[in-house]
Design an enzyme around this catalytic site. Structure first.
Site: not given
Ligand code: PLP
Length: 360
Positions: A102, A172, A196
């Protein structure tokens, strides 16, 4: 079929109570005669729901008054572009820490708009640890420092908050937001896709210090401007209404259970149980450094990868679902977000022990 224990990384398990309440309110929300899905986002009922969602999130995280909370779409992936478009503010360089898939995506996207200094990287050890801050090389004039507090795929988590002085820290937090108490004031901006640890896919939450917004790169699309969304209370266009409503039910559920301090305890207990077992076994192996192990996503391998398929088949038949590791890493991954009860982790450990006895 009974409900199973869902160890999927995202979209992930939701609290059963939340699904039950959504079911009960599905056709007729609190006597208004329609589903939340059918409401105007500008009507009194939905405006009330949205205001409550924000108030509850602010309460849970203790978000200071000088931070905006934005409810956006486009997933966390859109933030890889929105962050530089909004936070460069005339500067040319950003610092990004690379701890896996990521962060690499954040780097690749930011490079379209500015110079990226990779301030630290754990690539030397296949992204299996979080580099301590004495290893970071920050630049002189960075617009912000970006890191990924929890790498969902590699299962690497920072258990400390970096110190960046007056340079805004951007995180993030897609896969570990709300997993425990957080000092929001240490950050310039936090973003998280909902699917998540918050609610259904389709919603992305951005928490941003208000003095950082309003100076977008020339050419920034209106929909990518945080200030536009902030000035319109996230109603510049139609927000993801149903996802917001479900996220709100999750926030109420968290509050009922005792808030993030209680979640912290529960997540520690779940992680201790699973990692404790992994470390005691010669059959399974967790590749992540002990001080950087994620409380949310637990990757592990079997001694013999030829047994992977059998492991997945048998676990599925025992009601333990979605344990297959990410396609980039192989092996297994158990995601144990807030809604996963300790009993679910215990059921997984019991199964793993049996499997080890049979095949070890
Ligand atoms: C799942 C995830 C993303 C991407 O998320 P989307 O909503 O599919 O764009 C980005 N960063 C992290 C840490 C993630 O777990």
């Amino acid at each position: 079929m009974e409900r199973i224990y869902n160890f999927g990384a995202g979209p992930a398990a939701l609290p059963e109570e939340v699904l039950e309440q959504a079911r009960d309110e599905m056709l007729n929300w609190q006597g208004c005669g329609m589903s939340v899905m059918e409401m105007s986002h500008r009507g009194k009922d939905f405006m009330g729901i949205a205001a409550q969602v924000e108030a509850d999130l602010r309460g849970l995280l203790g978000i200071p008054a000088n931070y905006k909370v934005l409810f956006l779409q486009g997933g966390a992936s859109s933030q890889f572009a929105m962050v530089p478009m909004n936070l460069l503010r005339g500067k040319k360089t950003v610092d990004i820490v690379n701890t896996g898939v990521w962060s690499q995506k954040a780097i690749d996207e930011a490079e379209r708009y500015c110079t990226v200094n990779v301030a630290a990287s754990s690539e030397d050890a296949r992204f299996s640890y979080a580099p301590t801050q004495d290893k970071w090389r920050l630049s002189q004039d960075a617009a912000y420092v970006h890191y990924t507090p929890n790498e969902t795929i590699g299962g690497v988590e920072f258990h400390w908050i970096p110190e960046t002085g007056s340079v805004p820290l951007v995180a993030d937090m897609s896969s570990n937001i709300l997993s425990g108490p957080l000092d929001v004031s240490r950050f310039g901006l936090i973003y998280a896709g909902a699917q998540k640890n918050i609610g259904p896919a389709g919603l992305c939450i951005v928490i941003v210090r208000e003095d950082l917004i309003g100076q977008t790169l020339p050419g920034t699309p209106t929909m990518f401007d945080y200030k536009i969304h902030a000035d319109h209370d996230s109603m510049y266009n139609t927000p993801p209404t149903f996802s917001l409503y479900i996220a709100g039910l999750v926030f109420k559920w968290l509050k009922r259970l005792g808030g993030l301090a209680e979640m912290d305890k529960r997540n520690n207990a779940k992680a201790a149980l699973l990692y404790g077992y992994l470390d005691s076994s010669g059959f399974y192996h967790c590749p992540v450094a002990k001080d950087s192990r994620s409380r949310m996503n637990v990757p592990f391998t079997l001694k013999d990868a030829a047994l992977d398929e059998e492991f997945l088949k048998q676990s599925q038949s025992r009601g333990l679902a979605q344990l297959k590791g990410h396609r980039l890493l192989g092996g297994m991954r158990a995601s144990i977000y807030n809604p996963m009860p300790l009993e679910g982790v215990q059921a997984l450990v019991d199964f793993m022990r049996e499997f080890e006895q049979k095949h070890g």
